[in-house]
Enzyme design. Structure first.
Site, PDB file in Angstrom:
ATOM      1  N   ASP A 290      -9.320  -5.502  10.264  1.00  0.00           N
ATOM      2  CA  ASP A 290      -8.496  -4.445  10.859  1.00  0.00           C
ATOM      3  C   ASP A 290      -8.405  -3.254   9.899  1.00  0.00           C
ATOM      4  OD1 ASP A 290      -7.052  -3.419  12.990  1.00  0.00           O
ATOM      5  OD2 ASP A 290      -5.127  -4.068  12.180  1.00  0.00           O
TER       6      ASP A 290
ATOM      7  N   GLY B  45       9.215   0.551   8.037  1.00  0.00           N
ATOM      8  CA  GLY B  45       8.449   0.603   9.281  1.00  0.00           C
ATOM      9  C   GLY B  45       8.618  -0.681  10.050  1.00  0.00           C
TER      10      GLY B  45
ATOM     11  N   GLY C 219       6.615  -3.085  13.538  1.00  0.00           N
ATOM     12  CA  GLY C 219       5.466  -3.234  14.437  1.00  0.00           C
ATOM     13  C   GLY C 219       5.577  -4.509  15.225  1.00  0.00           C
TER      14      GLY C 219
ATOM     15  N   LYS D 179       7.556  -7.474   3.695  1.00  0.00           N
ATOM     16  CA  LYS D 179       7.070  -7.577   5.064  1.00  0.00           C
ATOM     17  C   LYS D 179       7.665  -8.838   5.690  1.00  0.00           C
ATOM     18  CE  LYS D 179       2.781  -7.879   7.754  1.00  0.00           C
ATOM     19  NZ  LYS D 179       1.294  -7.927   7.676  1.00  0.00           N
TER      20      LYS D 179
ATOM     21  N   GLY E 232       6.630  -7.623  13.157  1.00  0.00           N
ATOM     22  CA  GLY E 232       7.934  -7.687  12.521  1.00  0.00           C
ATOM     23  C   GLY E 232       8.312  -6.353  11.925  1.00  0.00           C
TER      24      GLY E 232
END
Length: 394
Positions: free
Chosen positions: A148, A26, A28, A48, A31
């Site tokens: 979040d 994925g 975003g 990540k 990054g």
């Protein structure tokens, strides 16, 4: 962070070489996330890669790492390693090597349930909520806020357990509260929208949003609605009850979505409240069907002649009204088709008796008493379901 940054830089060259990049999972605003394999052990992880435009952003990313390395919990994504990497374009990345969860996230589960027009069982919702609360209790115990918490940041294991991840917006709790506005606007707690000081209760608001979506399968701007009308949470609780969930689950969701942070339960209070909830969610139906037409009320009938669609009682009556083209369609009780164990009357509580003279329908105690109060049915002989004694009238 100077020492931490220097340590990461010193070991960066060999660190990236230790992992084989497999494919992108994925991407975003911060990054990208890659699936990688450790060359020596063959173990697979998620990596990540946080893009940093300057040292300030790199320090911000390293701050996340510094906190995460201290978090070790069953329901929190585990972090294995980190390093700084420059690619061939001289872009600077802070890389976090973390536990790989390849069984999707909560947003995918909710989307799939919407697509299939089914809803989650209460036992399953409470199980996930308890696991998230256990993680939040651990996080808050380390004086950290997530800030979040949302479905896309809740991941699944092969055992259908959840793990909270993506702490990119986490922060240490200040004794006087925080004011920095971060997170996903749709999931902002009211105090964030009002730019007021906040504390760990912002994460409990996020949990409330998640529980609401799991129960109703609907997204709604509840934060702005609560600011305009605090009583809107009563409507949420009523809707949850209408879907067949317990009053306790509806009440705690209402409390989690309270405009006033001090009125929301803490993670510890939530855990105590549902401590007696059975952990075995394999008993009973995992998913309960919704009407294919209104996609709102629980379905009661399935019609093979209508492309095998399922209808609630109201929509079925509209579709198969007397004198219409579909009036002669033979419908099946959805409970017989799906094997769901619910009362054929209210479709909420578990049935306790079956009545052969009422088309073999099964009823909970309340519906049984209501239906057989009619003098024409008082003589019906009902049979207790296997393993259940015939309840006596109160």
């Amino acid at each position: 962070f100077a020492c931490l940054c220097q340590w990461a830089c010193d070991r960066a060259p060999p660190a990236m070489e230790e992992y084989e990049k497999l494919y992108r999972l994925g991407s975003g605003g911060q990054g990208k996330i890659l699936k990688v394999r450790h060359r020596r052990t063959g173990l697979e992880y998620a990596c990540k890669m946080i893009l940093c435009r300057d040292n300030h952003e790199m320090n911000f990313a390293l701050r996340e790492i510094k906190m995460l390395m201290d978090l070790r919990h069953t329901h929190i994504i585990g972090y294995k390693d980190f390093f700084i990497h420059r690619d061939r374009y001289e872009d600077l990345y802070v890389c976090l090597v973390m536990e790989l969860c390849e069984h999707g996230d909560l947003s995918e589960k909710i989307r799939d349930a919407k697509r299939k027009h089914v809803k989650f069982s209460e036992a399953r919702i409470i199980k996930w909520a308890l696991q998230m609360c256990s993680a939040l209790k651990h996080i808050h115990g380390h004086d950290i806020l997530h800030r979040d918490l949302k479905p896309t940041n809740v991941f699944f294991t092969a055992q259908d357990d959840v793990k909270i991840g993506d702490f990119g917006l986490s922060t240490a709790i200040s004794a006087t509260g925080r004011r920095t506005i971060v997170g996903t606007p749709y999931y902002f707690a009211p105090e964030l929208m009002l730019q007021q000081k906040y504390n760990s209760k912002v994460d409990l608001w996020g949990l409330g949003i998640i529980v609401m979506e799991l129960c109703t399968l609907k997204e709604r701007p509840i934060n702005s609605q609560v600011l305009n009308n605090p009583q809107v949470v009563d409507e949420i609780a009523t809707e949850i009850l209408r879907y067949g969930f317990s009053r306790e689950l509806a009440t705690v969701t209402k409390e989690l979505l309270d405009k006033r942070p001090e009125c929301r339960p803490t993670a510890s209070e939530f855990l105590v409240r549902f401590a007696s909830t059975p952990s075995d969610v394999s008993k009973g139906p995992a998913l309960l069907p919704l009407c294919d037409l209104c996609q709102d009320r629980p379905a009661k009938f399935r019609c093979p002649s209508c492309e095998d669609e399922a209808f609630c009682e109201l929509c079925d009556a509209q579709q198969h009204r007397a004198g219409g083209k579909r009036a002669k369609h033979q419908r099946n009780s959805l409970h017989q088709v799906e094997g769901a164990v619910l009362c054929d009357g209210c479709m909420e509580g578990p049935p306790v008796v079956r009545c052969p003279e009422c088309d073999q329908e099964q009823y909970c105690l309340k519906c049984d008493q209501t239906r057989h109060r009619n003098p024409k049915r008082q003589g019906h002989v009902r049979h207790p379901l296997p393993g259940l004694p015939l309840p006596a009238a109160p």
